[in-house]
Structure formats: structure tokens, C-alpha cells
Design a protein around this motif. Structure first.
Motif, PDB file in Angstrom:
ATOM      1  N   VAL A 394       0.847  -1.153  -0.162  1.00  0.00           N
ATOM      2  CA  VAL A 394       0.088  -0.197   0.125  1.00  0.00           C
ATOM      3  C   VAL A 394       1.006   1.130   0.062  1.00  0.00           C
ATOM      4  O   VAL A 394       2.023   1.210   0.599  1.00  0.00           O
ATOM      5  N   ASP A 419      -2.131  -5.843  -3.777  1.00  0.00           N
ATOM      6  CA  ASP A 419      -1.969  -4.597  -3.986  1.00  0.00           C
ATOM      7  C   ASP A 419      -2.820  -3.653  -3.856  1.00  0.00           C
ATOM      8  O   ASP A 419      -3.793  -3.741  -4.620  1.00  0.00           O
ATOM      9  N   TRP A 422      -5.797   2.517  -2.301  1.00  0.00           N
ATOM     10  CA  TRP A 422      -6.678   3.414  -1.457  1.00  0.00           C
ATOM     11  C   TRP A 422      -6.235   4.827  -1.012  1.00  0.00           C
ATOM     12  O   TRP A 422      -4.711   5.083  -1.308  1.00  0.00           O
ATOM     13  N   GLN A 423      -6.932   5.415  -0.256  1.00  0.00           N
ATOM     14  CA  GLN A 423      -6.503   7.001   0.168  1.00  0.00           C
ATOM     15  C   GLN A 423      -7.145   7.323   1.598  1.00  0.00           C
ATOM     16  O   GLN A 423      -7.823   6.675   2.074  1.00  0.00           O
ATOM     17  N   ILE A 520      -2.578   1.968 -11.742  1.00  0.00           N
ATOM     18  CA  ILE A 520      -2.609   3.419 -11.040  1.00  0.00           C
ATOM     19  C   ILE A 520      -1.200   4.014 -11.707  1.00  0.00           C
ATOM     20  O   ILE A 520      -0.319   3.398 -11.769  1.00  0.00           O
TER      21      ILE A 520
END
Ligand code: PRX
Length: 652
Positions: A394, A419, A422-423, A520
Motif C-alpha cells: 500500500v 496490491d 486507496w487513500q 494506477i
């Protein structure tokens, strides 16, 4: 090869490797087939309200039932309206009277080698007593408590005690400066400060209380301060303001019923770095967050009761909030908590801990993985890691070659890798493989979790075709989403909801390949524009990291009269000396891996990259340096200032 069109991001990376979970893993997994995961996804997509309603009823304890699942007045969501629950109750009390009561909740390892374990029953007692301490100090529901503590069990106890009495915690990573603490305390209107005398980091005793003393001079709303004795370092205690944790706990009763809290009562504020200097307090609330972190923990980590889970983050970050404290404890997990650095006293400390506690699930950051690779395989080989069954990452994209190393060296090709993308803002994991159901591709966070609806759009807000990069947005509210920026609704609207109408703007670029896998591509602001082709940083960096002598790389765009931007890369190398020959070889390597368009114009060797305190590469600072700016932008989140000085010295 690359495709280009207005506002989209070109992809030059070709990664075809695919890994399926072993039969053994699948046979024991909770979600054990693509069909099962698809079914969940379809259910959630068809009727998200019914999907979350069912889980909320089953998974949380309700002092009073809710009357409505969701109220969505964009951009403000309310989940489980009218209900009353308590996060600390769901994390601890829910396990009492079950077979989990005497199960270990926290397996703590101090940096100097000391160790403590707490069962759920013991954790309950500690949390109740500290909750009574909070009440004794005048804390009432809605008050903000600022926490600046090392990674000791008391940090988790403090967070849970706040939740128990309905106070809102603001945890500040214990590496921030006194100014950063004061800014955050002022913004939050914090009433109480919790800290420790000191904390251990790489054998050094960090004077946390001294830092807090300086911060409190500028924190006008803070009335009192509680100090945990951790290192025994000398501190000054201000009469009437400062109290010792252990003295207050001596007289505190272990009986403290959890306060029934409204579903939407704020649970915590967590500050993240914004583009301006003003701290940005991300607000999370009670029931939706609790449900989201519990379910995502269970789904993504395939949690079983005999697991020993270790998330190496610090509680000062969202990863620690969601996957050291609230998610795992809600699920009744056993969690390892480690106080110190991965290379203290030696570079094998993490593997020593995995071996000692028979860790089964290990969750860390790509920056740590790249450091392990640089330190050398012999540190890993010394230890028995056969207890591991699942690995996670992460915080940043993982370069495919680092992924492969993790898979081989740590996972012995046996453990799936999740993997997780997120935030801080999303509260919990949004995209990740479900390890028993979804095959993995190195460098891809694979698919959205059930109930998560990502979309990728161009500058005009139109959906981009598959395999094209664009801005990653989320289309429907989810229970764990932020409820705003503390005290600044306008900034919340402007930052996350104005650019693409009706959708949450993540600030990341991404592409979705023909199999529906997401990749991403880095932050929107970091895109490099070479002759009208918009390239993602991670693709250039991953090409470099796939070279045997590259440990880490950061790619940025610097102004170029002809091409608009030229690609400059900062590279840390291993096993060889820097040379012009290597520079040429690396340029050729990138050209061969991903094409001439992405070939770096400048390569600068450095012994370290500037990173945030949570380990992310600060490309913004590198841009300033590449442009030769005398004064670089905001450095308050920079981990190690000496890195900047070295980079300047190394200028070509
Ligand atoms: O850019 C993405 C990157 O980290 C950002 C969120 O940072 P923060 O709020 O500090 O939370 C980190 C822990 C959840 C994202 O916008 N990021 C996080 N995870 C990944 C990632 N980038 C690529 N792959 C990931 N798995």
C-alpha cells in the motif's frame, strides 16, 4: 505502443505476467472463486443500499437501529442515519463472552527488544480505564483529542478510549515538528494532548515531550496534556497542565460503558498534506467507516481466526487507523505492532519478527520493499518465513520488478500479493485483488472491491476507452468515504467534487486494461508531457527499476524548449559505482523496455530520494531541483532534510 488523444495519458508499459493463487490457498479462502467475487460485485452494483444494509445489520452492534441507509446530498453523504453504535464496542466488547475473549489482540514488539501481549479482555480493561481518565479530565463527546505518541500499545488504547467516550482523535505521526503539531491542534481546536516522554527510533531516544512542549505554546485550545512514560528520558512537567499517564490510570475504574454514538458522529480527523501550506483535516465518522474497514479487512486479507496479521505502518497514518486498529480489531484479529525502524539493530529486523511471531499476513509499503532489495537477500535468507500465507502492499505503486522480488523472496512463490489502492480520504481499501479469487498482475491493483465504482475520465469528464489513461474518479458514495475537510466544506467541494461533476476525484491517474484490471499511473500533477504525449511517472520508474543496478527511481518532467517537457530521472543504484557508461546503459534500457518516447533526457544519481514521512517519493521537490529553483516548495512533510542538500551537491 502508445496511443494519444486530448487530455488522456499514454501508456507505454507492457506487463503480461499473471499469477494465480495456489490450489491450497484457494481451497481455504473465504472468497474462493472469480464467480463468487463477481456475484458480490454484481449484488453491490445492482443495489448498493441493500448490500451495505445487510452487512451493517449483521456486523455492527446497534444501541439503536438506524432508520435510513444512505442520504446523499452531493457531496455530503450520511450513512445509517439515526442509528447509534460505538466503534470501540465493535472492536472489543463484541468479542467478550466469545472464544475470542482470551485471544491475543496486540502482539507488541518494542524497538529495544521488549515485548508485550494484550488479549481482547486485557485490551478492554485498559481502554475502559483510559476512557475514564479522559472523562476525569473533562473530555465529553465531540471534544478533539490530539495524539502524538510512539508506536506503543497505549497509542491504540488511546484511540479506542477516545472512540469509547465519543471524543474525536487527531493522531499526528510522532516524527512531525512542533509547528506541524501546533498547526493541526489549532485547526482542529484540540482540547487535550496525549504524548509520551520519548520514543525509540533507530536506537535514538526521540524527545517527544519536548516537541509537544514547544507545540503547546502555540496551541491555544489545548488545556491539558497526558504523558506516557516510555523511554524514561528526563522531561519537564508543567504543574496543572501535565499529568503522568500511569498516575491517572492508577485510580481509574475499569468499568466504563461505551457511549452510544450517532452513526455520523465524527470518529477522527487525520491531516494529510495538501497543495497549500494549510493542513487538511480529513474527517471520518462512526458507523460507515467502521463497517467499511471491517469488511474490507476480512475480504482483502482473507482473515481467519488463526492468523497473525502484521501491518508495518504507523498508527499516525490512515493505514494504521484502518488496518492496525479499527479493521483488524472489529474482525477479532491478532495484530503485531512494532515500534521501531526496519533496520534496527540490523536490516533483518522485520524478518526476525515474522519468524518469532509466526506472522501469516504481512502488509507493507513499496518503499520498504525497495529498501529490502537494496539491503540484500542474505538478510531475508537468515529467517524462516514459512508461516506467511499472504502479502500486501500500500501507499504507492509497486514497480513490477519489486513485486516479483517480494513474490519470490518473501512469499517463496506461495503467497498471493494484494496490491491495495486507496487513500486517507477513502477510509479503506478501494481496489485490490481478493486473494483467493482474482489472479494478479505485477503492478496492478487489479479490480475494485464490491460496492466500489471507479470510472476513468479525460479532461472533459468523458469516459476514456479501455487501456487509455485518465483521471480516476469514484462514482457512487461508499460507507468509508471522507465526510469532508474539518471546518472547510468549501475546500472539500472544490478539491474533490468540482472538476468532474457528480464524481469523487481521487487526484490519481489510472488506466483499466482489456481484462478490467486497473493500473494506477501516479498523481495527476505528476504527469510528464513530452511532445504532447502525457506519460506516467510510474511507467518510466518501473522500467528503470527493472535494471539490475537500479534500487529506486523517480521520474519528473522539466521544462524543455522543444519538447515542452523533458524527462529527468533521479536514480539510486546498488552494487556498482555511478558512471557515464551506466547513464548511457540506463537510457538504452528504458528505450528498450518502453520505447524511445520515454527515454530519459537527464539521469542524476543520488544516494537517496526525498520522501514524505510515510515513504512516498516527493516528485514535486525534485521538479524544483531539476528546474534549478533556489527555494523549493513546502517541505513540512519531508522525512530527511539532508537528502535535499545532497541532491543539490550532486547537480550535474
Ligand atoms: O497516489 C495514490 C497512492 O497514495 C495516495 C494516497 O495516499 P495517502 O492518503 O497517504 O494514503 C496512503 C495509504 C492508503 C493515492 O492517491 N497509493 C496508495 N496506494 C497505492 C497508491 N498508488 C498506487 N498503488 C497503490 N496500491
Amino acid at each position: 505502443m502508445s496511443q494519444s488523444s486530448g487530455g488522456q495519458i499514454d501508456t507505454v508499459m507492457q506487463e503480461d505476467r499473471i499469477f494465480s493463487p495456489s490450489e491450497k490457498f484457494v481451497s481455504q479462502a473465504q472468497i474462493a472463486s472469480l464467480e463468487a467475487s463477481q456475484q458480490m460485485w454484481d449484488d453491490a452494483h445492482r443495489d448498493p443500499i441493500a448490500f451495505w444494509d445487510q452487512f451493517a445489520k449483521e456486523e455492527l452492534h446497534w444501541f439503536e437501529p438506524y432508520r435510513q441507509v444512505l442520504e446523499w446530498q452531493e457531496p455530503f453523504a450520511k450513512w445509517f442515519l439515526g442509528g447509534k453504535t460505538n466503534v470501540a464496542y465493535n472492536c472489543i466488547d463484541a468479542h467478550l463472552g466469545t472464544e475470542r475473549e482470551d485471544k491475543t489482540a496486540i502482539l507488541w514488539e518494542g524497538e529495544p527488544g521488549d515485548q508485550r501481549t494484550l488479549t481482547y479482555r486485557e485490551l478492554h480493561e485498559e481502554v475502559c480505564r483510559f476512557a475514564n481518565v479522559l472523562k476525569h479530565l473533562g473530555i465529553v463527546p465531540g471534544d478533539v483529542v490530539s495524539i502524538y505518541m510512539p508506536m506503543v500499545p497505549e497509542l491504540a488504547i488511546a484511540m479506542l478510549a477516545c472512540a469509547r467516550v465519543g471524543a474525536v482523535h487527531s493522531v499526528i505521526f510522532a516524527g512531525f515538528s512542533s509547528e506541524a503539531i501546533a498547526d493541526r491542534n489549532q485547526d482542529a481546536g484540540a482540547k487535550l494532548q496525549l504524548t509520551a516522554d520519548g520514543g525509540w527510533r533507530r536506537g535514538k531516544n526521540l524527545p517527544l515531550k519536548d516537541t509537544v512542549d514547544a507545540a503547546l505554546e502555540k496551541s491555544s485550545t489545548v488545556e491539558k496534556c497526558v504523558v506516557l512514560r516510555r523511554t524514561g528520558i528526563q522531561v519537564s512537567m508543567q504543574e496543572g497542565r501535565d499529568f503522568w499517564w500511569h498516575e491517572l490510570m492508577e485510580n481509574a475504574s475499569p468499568d466504563c460503558p461505551a457511549e452510544p454514538m450517532d452513526s455520523e458522529a465524527p470518529l477522527f480527523i487525520l491531516y494529510t498534506s495538501g497543495s497549500t501550506g494549510k493542513p487538511k483535516g480529513i474527517k471520518h465518522t462512526t458507523a460507515g467507516y467502521n463497517l467499511y474497514v471491517k469488511k474490507t479487512f476480512e475480504w482483502v486479507f482473507d482473515h481467519r481466526d488463526d492468523d497473525v496479521f502484521w501491518c508495518t505502518a504507523d498508527c499516525g497514518w490512515i493505514t494504521g487507523h484502518s488496518y492496525i486498529v479499527y479493521g483488524p480489531f472489529s474482525a477479532g484479529a491478532t495484530c503485531v505492532m512494532y515500534e521501531g525502524a526496519p533496520n534496527h539493530p540490523h536490516e533483518d529486523r522485520f524478518w526476525e519478527i515474522v519468524e518469532k511471531h509466526r506472522v501469516t499476513i504481512f502488509y507493507t509499503a513499496p518503499t520498504a520493499i525497495r529498501a529490502f532489495i537494496k539491503w540484500g537477500d542474505h538478510h531475508v535468507e537468515k529467517h524462516d518465513l514459512t508461516s506467511l500465507r499472504l502479502l500486501g502492499t500500500v501507499g504507492e505503486g509497486i514497480n513490477p520488478e519489486a513485486w516479483i522480488w517480494y513474490h519470490k523472496m518473501i512469499g517463496a512463490e506461495r503467497c498471493p500479493i494484494v496490491d491495495t489502492w486507496w487513500q486517507t480520504e477513502t477510509g479503506g481499501i478501494m481496489m485490490s485483488p481478493l486473494p483467493g479469487a482474482i489472479s494478479t498482475k505485477p503492478g496492478s491493483c487489479t479490480k475494485p472491491l464490491p460496492g466500489v465504482m471507479p470510472v476513468i475520465v479525460d479532461e472533459q469528464g468523458d469516459l476514456v476507452a479501455s487501456n487509455n489513461g485518465g483521471m480516476l474518479c469514484i462514482d457512487h458514495p461508499w460507507p468509508g468515504m471522507l465526510r469532508g475537510i474539518w471546518g472547510d466544506d468549501e475546500r472539500y467541494r472544490e478539491q474533490y467534487w468540482s472538476k468532474v461533476p457528480g464524481k469523487y476525484l481521487t487526484g490519481d491517474n489510472a488506466r483499466c486494461d482489456n481484462d478490467g484490471y486497473y493500473w494506477i499511473m501516479g498523481r495527476i500533477d505528476d504527469v510528464i508531457n513530452v511532445s504532447g504525449h502525457r506519460l506516467s511517472t510510474i511507467e518510466v520508474e518501473s522500467a528503470l527499476v527493472s535494471h539490475p543496478h537500479v534500487a529506486e527511481a523517480a521520474a519528473i518532467g522539466r521544462p524543455d524548449e522543444i519538447k515542452g517537457q523533458a524527462i529527468a530521472v533521479f536514480v539510486t543504484i546498488k552494487d556498482v559505482e555511478a558512471s557515464d557508461e551506466l547513464r548511457g546503459e540506463l537510457k538504452q534500457h528504458v528505450r528498450k523496455e518502453i520505447g524511445a518516447l520515454a527515454q530519459p533526457d537527464d539521469i542524476r544519481f543520488t544516494n537517496a530520494l526525498p520522501k514524505t514521512r510515510s515513504g512516498k517519493i516527493m516528485r514535486r521537490l525534485l521538479r524544483d531541483i531539476a528546474e534549478g529553483k533556489e527555494k523549493v516548495g513546502d517541505t513540512t512533510t519531508l522525512e530527511d532534510y539532508s537528502v535535499l542538500a545532497n541532491l543539490r551537491e550532486d547537480e550535474e
